[in-house]
Structures are given as C-alpha cells and as structure tokens.
Motif scaffolding. Structure first.
Motif: not given
Length: 356
Positions: A209-235
């Motif tokens: 999924w190629a997102c523009k910057n703001y969209d990417g920030d929102v969606q990646s945080d949304f998915l990470a929290q849905g899977f448990g925690s922002l502490g699990l997300m590496t960029s």
C-alpha cells in the motif's frame, strides 16, 4: 563456553534518539548487539540537544553516511516544534513571504483574500522527481514481494496535487513495470483513500500500500494498535534502488514513560519495534554482504522476542491485552527485564565455542 562474535564486514550507521527510546536503544545495543557482533558502527547523535548544538548539521551528516554505507538503524527522535512567523499583513490580506532567493526582497504571494473574520490556508509542494522515486520504490518493493500494489490518494478533492501522484505512478507503471508485474501475476491500481481504508479492514493483507505521508502515518498506527501495540511497529525506509535503507521504530519517544524514568520510577516500555529496527537493518546488511551467519543472527534475535511474548514474558502494554486493565505487576516485565529475557533466549540459540 564463550560466544564467537560474528564478524560484520561493512559498517552500519546508527542514529541515536531521545527520551525513553534513547534509554532502551542503549540497552538493546549493550545487551543484544555488541556481545554477539564484531561490527563497525558509525554513530550519530540525533538527540535534540545535539541537533541543536550542531545547528542540525549532524542530521545531514548521518544521511550522507547512510548513502555511503547503505544501511542505517535509527532510534525514535523528537520532532521539534516549528516557530511560526507573524503573518505579514497588507491591506488586511494575509500573505506568505517566501525566503528571498535573489536580491529582490519584495517578492510576495497572495494566498487568499478572507472576507470573514479570518481563516487559515495550507500550502505544500512536491517535486516530480520525488514522486517518481516514491513510485519506483513502491513498485520495486511490490515486485520483490510478488504482491499487488495500490496507491491511495484523494484526487477527487486535491485534483492537481494528488492528481499528480496518480498520473506519475501510472506513467512509471506503464513504461517500466507493467510487463514485469503481469508476468508475475500481480498488478498496480490507484484507489481513493477512503475506499482503500475500507478494503484494508476486510482484507487479509498480501499487498503493498503506497500512502502519502499523512495517510501512511494514520493507517500504520491504526493497524499497529489493532494488532496490539504501537511498540510492535517498525518502519523501513527504502531508496528506489532497493539497496539503501533506514530502519526505525515507527512510534514516538514515549515521553510519558521517560518522565517516570527521570524520577527514578519503574517503567515497562515495549522495546520490540526498536529491537526489530536493529534486526531488519542488520538483515539488510547481511543480504548486501552475503553474510549467512549475520542473517541467521537476526532471525534468532527476532525469534527470541516472539518466543518470549508467546511464553507470557511481555511488557505491560501487551499484558493488558491478555489480562485486562487490572493486570498485576507479576504478570508483566519492566523495560530492562524484557530485554534481559530476550538476551537470555538469544544466547541459548547461538553456537558457542570453548575458551582457548
């Protein structure tokens, strides 16, 4: 028995950060990296005090080093607040005055003539070269993963700005990638951002999924929290050629925990995203250097993290998901205890040699 350190032939760039993530970054380096690897680390302190002391020159130097050595691992850093200038008023019309690039100091650009009590205006730009590089990086990633690629924009509203992204992506696809994608049975498609979000919620993944910057920030945080925690997300930031990367935890500097740490209190900060920043960066180094031992080390490091969590050894953010908001202290590990547990598991996975 002692560990025989794995030799890493080429350097990596390390960018240090701020607040609580700086604390766990140091622990990761001391307990999970240096005891096991013989490695040349090019260190740059991107903590806010040092950036300020060097007039941000250190940021430029770290970027130049990344281009030179191809691999960078980065700790989370503070985004400094911008100091806004007072608007320049002329006949009650707010105006933007760009930094002069010539001797002419009178350049003015009218933004909008507000007829009411006032308002705000947004101005932004991007270059065709930058959008083209974004398209190349996205399509290169999709091709390597053998996954379809989607670009999401809101070109129905931002007709020219987002429309430019849509047009350049399509051009790059048609001229350079369509035949490669079709031969592999994958595709590229543009979708509106709201349609793409709805699609992501019901999908099982398996696409880029190629997102523009703001969209990417929102969606990646949304998915990470849905899977448990922002502490699990590496960029992972990838250059268009796929060779040069920078890897970092995608969350912030965990200020709330840092304030507790500063007062001598106990914290339970999830370090997994930062650990994976190191492991994914080192894995890329291993692939570039054809270093099978280093690649095996990175896989063992990640497996040690996963095994600990699956066995019930986790930080408080994850323990709450398992035990509920009334989780007790006995049901989670503090910041350093978790890293120690990962280190112990990692040592059990790596080969040892007898002391000479």
């Amino acid at each position: 028995m002692a560990f025989e350190k794995i030799k890493v032939e080429n350097p990596i760039v390390e960018m240090d950060g701020d607040e609580m993530t700086r604390v766990i970054w140091r622990l990761i380096k001391e307990k999970l990296i240096l005891p096991f690897l013989e490695i040349d680390i090019k260190y740059f302190d991107l903590g806010l005090p040092h950036r300020d002391a060097t007039d941000d020159r250190v940021t430029i130097e770290s970027a130049e080093a990344t281009l030179k050595y191809n691999v960078a691992v980065k700790c989370a850093t503070i985004t400094p607040g911008t100091v806004f200038r007072e608007p320049i008023l002329c006949k009650n019309i707010p105006r933007l005055v760009p930094e002069p690039t010539t001797a002419d100091k009178s350049i003015e650009l009218e933004v909008f003539n507000f007829t009411g009590s006032g308002g705000v205006a947004l101005s932004m730009y991007n270059t065709d070269e930058s959008i083209h590089a974004f398209a190349e990086a996205s399509m290169n990633t999709a091709y390597k993963k053998r996954w379809p690629l989607y670009l999401s924009t809101k070109n129905t509203i931002l007709k020219k700005y987002d429309g430019r992204f849509k047009d350049i992506f399509q051009q790059v696809y048609e001229t350079e990638w369509r035949s490669k994608f079709e031969a592999m049975g994958i595709w590229y498609e543009h979708r509106l951002i709201d349609d793409m979000v709805a699609y992501s919620l019901k999908s099982e993944g398996g696409y880029v999924w190629a997102c523009k910057n703001y969209d990417g920030d929102v969606q990646s945080d949304f998915l990470a929290q849905g899977f448990g925690s922002l502490g699990l997300m590496t960029s992972i930031l990838v250059c268009p050629d796929g060779k040069t990367i920078e890897v970092e935890a995608a969350h912030g500097t965990v200020t709330r925990h840092y304030r507790v740490y500063q007062k001598g209190g106990e914290t339970s900060t999830n370090s997994i995203a930062s650990i994976f920043a190191w492991s994914r960066g080192l894995a890329h180094r291993a692939k570039l250097d054809s270093n099978a031992l280093l690649l095996d080390f990175t896989q063992n490091l990640e497996a040690a993290c996963i095994t600990n969590v699956e066995s019930g050894k986790m930080t408080k953010d994850l323990a709450i998901l398992l035990h509920g908001p009334k989780v007790t202290r006995a049901q989670y590990l503090n910041t350093e205890e978790f890293i120690d547990a990962v280190a112990e598991d990692l040592r059990g996975r790596l080969p040892k040699r007898a002391k000479m």
